[in-house]
Write a protein that holds these residues in place. Structure first.
Motif, PDB file in Angstrom:
ATOM      1  N   TYR A   1       0.869  -1.097  -0.015  1.00 58.13           N
ATOM      2  CA  TYR A   1      -0.216   0.126   0.228  1.00 58.13           C
ATOM      3  C   TYR A   1       0.752   1.339   0.632  1.00 58.13           C
ATOM      4  N   VAL A   2       1.789   1.512  -0.936  1.00 60.86           N
ATOM      5  CA  VAL A   2       2.137   2.543  -1.874  1.00 60.86           C
ATOM      6  C   VAL A   2       1.650   4.399  -0.735  1.00 60.86           C
ATOM      7  N   ALA A   3       2.116   4.659  -0.675  1.00 62.08           N
ATOM      8  CA  ALA A   3       1.052   6.562   0.784  1.00 62.08           C
ATOM      9  C   ALA A   3       2.695   7.262   0.949  1.00 62.08           C
ATOM     10  N   PRO A   4       2.242   8.159   0.446  1.00 68.80           N
ATOM     11  CA  PRO A   4       3.083   9.538   1.225  1.00 68.80           C
ATOM     12  C   PRO A   4       3.740   9.695   2.763  1.00 68.80           C
ATOM     13  N   GLY A   5       4.784   9.460   2.978  1.00 68.76           N
ATOM     14  CA  GLY A   5       4.962   9.421   4.474  1.00 68.76           C
ATOM     15  C   GLY A   5       5.811   8.991   5.097  1.00 68.76           C
ATOM     16  N   SER A   6       5.948   8.673   6.118  1.00 69.24           N
ATOM     17  CA  SER A   6       7.161   7.493   6.789  1.00 69.24           C
ATOM     18  C   SER A   6       6.688   5.888   6.869  1.00 69.24           C
ATOM     19  N   ILE A   7       5.640   5.852   6.242  1.00 71.20           N
ATOM     20  CA  ILE A   7       4.383   4.452   6.344  1.00 71.20           C
ATOM     21  C   ILE A   7       5.549   3.479   6.203  1.00 71.20           C
ATOM     22  N   GLY A   8       6.391   3.912   4.663  1.00 70.72           N
ATOM     23  CA  GLY A   8       6.756   2.782   4.084  1.00 70.72           C
ATOM     24  C   GLY A   8       8.203   2.328   5.187  1.00 70.72           C
ATOM     25  N   VAL A   9       8.705   3.302   6.034  1.00 72.46           N
ATOM     26  CA  VAL A   9       9.663   3.282   6.398  1.00 72.46           C
ATOM     27  C   VAL A   9       9.277   2.634   7.766  1.00 72.46           C
ATOM     28  N   ARG A  10       8.399   2.239   8.214  1.00 71.74           N
ATOM     29  CA  ARG A  10       8.012   2.233   9.024  1.00 71.74           C
ATOM     30  C   ARG A  10       7.684   1.120   8.906  1.00 71.74           C
TER      31      ARG A  10
ATOM     32  N   ALA B   1      18.606  -7.636   6.431  1.00 69.54           N
ATOM     33  CA  ALA B   1      20.132  -6.425   6.702  1.00 69.54           C
ATOM     34  C   ALA B   1      19.223  -5.736   5.311  1.00 69.54           C
ATOM     35  N   ALA B   2      18.178  -6.324   4.102  1.00 65.04           N
ATOM     36  CA  ALA B   2      17.305  -6.125   2.973  1.00 65.04           C
ATOM     37  C   ALA B   2      17.266  -5.574   3.439  1.00 65.04           C
ATOM     38  N   ALA B   3      15.796  -5.750   4.485  1.00 63.33           N
ATOM     39  CA  ALA B   3      14.893  -5.269   4.837  1.00 63.33           C
ATOM     40  C   ALA B   3      15.534  -3.856   5.253  1.00 63.33           C
ATOM     41  N   LEU B   4      16.817  -3.802   6.373  1.00 68.74           N
ATOM     42  CA  LEU B   4      16.987  -2.301   6.732  1.00 68.74           C
ATOM     43  C   LEU B   4      17.630  -1.928   5.892  1.00 68.74           C
ATOM     44  N   ALA B   5      17.848  -1.791   4.326  1.00 65.33           N
ATOM     45  CA  ALA B   5      18.054  -1.299   2.989  1.00 65.33           C
ATOM     46  C   ALA B   5      16.818  -0.840   2.497  1.00 65.33           C
ATOM     47  N   THR B   6      16.159  -1.290   2.938  1.00 64.05           N
ATOM     48  CA  THR B   6      13.926  -1.411   2.379  1.00 64.05           C
ATOM     49  C   THR B   6      14.489  -0.393   2.979  1.00 64.05           C
ATOM     50  N   ALA B   7      14.245  -0.293   4.041  1.00 66.02           N
ATOM     51  CA  ALA B   7      13.764   0.968   5.240  1.00 66.02           C
ATOM     52  C   ALA B   7      14.536   2.547   4.813  1.00 66.02           C
ATOM     53  N   ALA B   8      16.031   2.464   4.448  1.00 62.60           N
ATOM     54  CA  ALA B   8      16.589   3.193   4.743  1.00 62.60           C
ATOM     55  C   ALA B   8      16.458   3.852   2.436  1.00 62.60           C
ATOM     56  N   GLN B   9      16.020   2.919   2.099  1.00 67.15           N
ATOM     57  CA  GLN B   9      15.788   3.077   1.004  1.00 67.15           C
ATOM     58  C   GLN B   9      14.660   4.586   0.823  1.00 67.15           C
ATOM     59  N   ALA B  10      13.188   4.068   1.441  1.00 64.22           N
ATOM     60  CA  ALA B  10      11.915   4.370   1.682  1.00 64.22           C
ATOM     61  C   ALA B  10      12.241   5.538   2.424  1.00 64.22           C
ATOM     62  N   ARG B  11      13.303   6.095   3.211  1.00 64.18           N
ATOM     63  CA  ARG B  11      13.419   7.485   4.314  1.00 64.18           C
ATOM     64  C   ARG B  11      13.909   8.094   2.987  1.00 64.18           C
ATOM     65  N   ASP B  12      15.230   7.900   1.778  1.00 62.18           N
ATOM     66  CA  ASP B  12      15.505   8.751   1.303  1.00 62.18           C
ATOM     67  C   ASP B  12      14.496   9.238   0.458  1.00 62.18           C
ATOM     68  N   ALA B  13      13.672   8.240   0.678  1.00 64.85           N
ATOM     69  CA  ALA B  13      12.628   8.748  -0.802  1.00 64.85           C
ATOM     70  C   ALA B  13      11.080   9.201  -0.615  1.00 64.85           C
ATOM     71  N   MET B  14      11.470   9.302   0.714  1.00 65.73           N
ATOM     72  CA  MET B  14      10.033  10.683   1.638  1.00 65.73           C
ATOM     73  C   MET B  14      10.073  11.949   0.981  1.00 65.73           C
ATOM     74  N   CYS B  15       8.760  12.317   0.257  1.00 65.70           N
ATOM     75  CA  CYS B  15       9.132  13.671  -0.198  1.00 65.70           C
ATOM     76  C   CYS B  15       7.849  14.225   0.758  1.00 65.70           C
ATOM     77  N   GLU B  16       6.954  13.300   0.881  1.00 65.22           N
ATOM     78  CA  GLU B  16       5.938  14.615   1.830  1.00 65.22           C
ATOM     79  C   GLU B  16       6.091  13.987   3.263  1.00 65.22           C
ATOM     80  N   PRO B  17       5.533  15.175   4.109  1.00 66.66           N
ATOM     81  CA  PRO B  17       5.126  14.964   5.401  1.00 66.66           C
ATOM     82  C   PRO B  17       4.335  13.897   5.641  1.00 66.66           C
TER      83      PRO B  17
END
Length: 393
Positions: A206-215, A234-250
């Protein structure tokens, strides 16, 4: 909100766990103690070609960790619909298991859901289903939800079922992902890390703006680490980092609906520590220290006391691994000073695990360690007594 039959009920439950029909059958056989169930038979139940017997429903309830009367009620709905269809001379309608699995809507409550919360959720679900709200009502509800969300971090509550109903009715992907995160947390703290990882992974669709992907990626990483899947974590941690970098909306909403940087760091620290190894332990120290610093600099309403405790305990374990008992005691000392009512349910098992680890052979005979272990057990005992007193009321 309409009733659901046994087929749709079982398909929804299976989808929530992220299992195939064969995996459900395998778990059923573990409960039953015999190899009597097959994936094809589970498929027949979901298509409502057959209705599981009361005995079978009892075993299925144990597989899905729900109360068996919930499945009994769903079976009764199916039987009633069949009779109505036969009386009308029409065909019996069956559930579309594939569509249901993709939708993943509301499932019957588990035995862990408090009766009061269930009643409150039911009333609110009825409200949103039955009322045509005007603009003023919507604005008022929005303000109240924002207030509740802001204070959730210090006064936790559980309304996952109604939250999913709201998200589904509104078509809100962000809330759908958030509910999957709540269900992942429930599974994790009930001792099912693999299930928790699957639920968190399911929510990431469920792709959505904000930090839900990181969570969700952070929840998956922590659960996989605890389950012993170091590479997956480790792979999931990398995914979290990618989601954090991709955040463009609060985040749209504050508090529990957000996953701020401090919480992200706290989860990362716990995950690194669970993966283990000198490099990861050092990563855990850096993440936990940064989380503590951020939490101490924020306002009381936005401070998650539970995560602050968790970060301190992670630091304590890191120091313990390094043999630094003074530093370990300094980090643990923050937790016993907290009133028992402010210690979250997740902190007690962490404290108990620390006390057990301090009982290892290399620490035996050290007076400082014995004192620290006694101090931890005293704290967990006080928390347990308070919880028992609360349940008896």
């Amino acid at each position: 909100m309409s009733e659901i039959g046994i087929g749709e009920c079982l398909a929804r439950l299976r989808a929530e766990f992220g299992w195939t029909q064969q995996q459900v059958a395998d778990r059923y056989n573990e409960v039953e103690g015999r190899s009597v169930m097959t994936g094809k038979e589970i498929g027949r139940y979901e298509r409502e070609n057959r209705t599981p017997t009361p005995r079978t429903r009892g075993h299925l309830a144990e597989v899905f960790d729900i109360d068996s009367p919930a499945l009994d009620r769903a079976a009764a709905v199916t039987k009633r619909r069949r009779k109505e269809a036969q009386a009308a001379g029409g065909a019996v309608l069956v559930s579309d298991a594939g569509e249901t699995a993709a939708a993943v809507a509301v499932a019957p409550p588990s035995r862990h859901v408090l009766a009061a919360d269930a009643a409150a959720s039911a009333r609110f679900a009825w409200f949103i289903a039955a009322r045509n709200s005007d603009e003023h009502t919507a604005e008022q509800l929005d303000a109240e939800v924002a207030s509740l969300a802001r204070h959730f971090v210090s006064r936790p509550m559980t309304h996952a079922r109604t939250a999913w109903a709201c998200a589904d009715a509104a078509g809100h992907n962000g809330l759908k992902g958030w509910v999957r995160g709540v269900e992942s947390l429930i599974a994790f703290w009930n001792g099912h890390p693999r299930q928790a990882a699957g639920l968190a992974r399911s929510g990431q669709q469920y792709v959505a703006p904000g930090s839900i992907g990181v969570r969700l990626a952070s929840l998956e990483a922590r659960a996989l680490a605890v389950a012993g899947d170091q590479r997956g974590a480790a792979a999931a941690l990398a995914t979290a980092a990618q989601a954090r970098d991709a955040m463009c909306e609060p985040d749209e909403m504050p508090g529990v609906f957000s996953f701020p940087a401090a919480k992200q760091l706290a989860y990362a620290g716990t995950t690194y520590l669970a993966i283990g190894g000198a490099h990861n332990v050092q990563q855990a120290v850096e993440a936990a220290q940064a989380a503590v610093g951020l939490y101490r600099s924020t306002t009381d309403d936005d401070r998650s006391v539970g995560d602050l405790h968790a970060a301190h305990l992670d630091l304590a374990r890191c120091h313990m691994v390094a043999g630094e008992i003074d530093a370990t005691e300094a980090m643990i000392g923050f937790v016993p000073k907290t009133p028992p009512g402010h210690l979250s349910a997740s902190i007690r098992p962490r404290l108990s695990d620390l006390a057990d680890e301090l009982g290892a052979a290399q620490y035996r005979g050290a007076p400082q360690v014995a004192h620290l272990s006694d101090r931890i057990r005293s704290t967990t005992h006080r928390v347990a007594l308070r919880a028992a007193d609360h349940r008896s009321r």
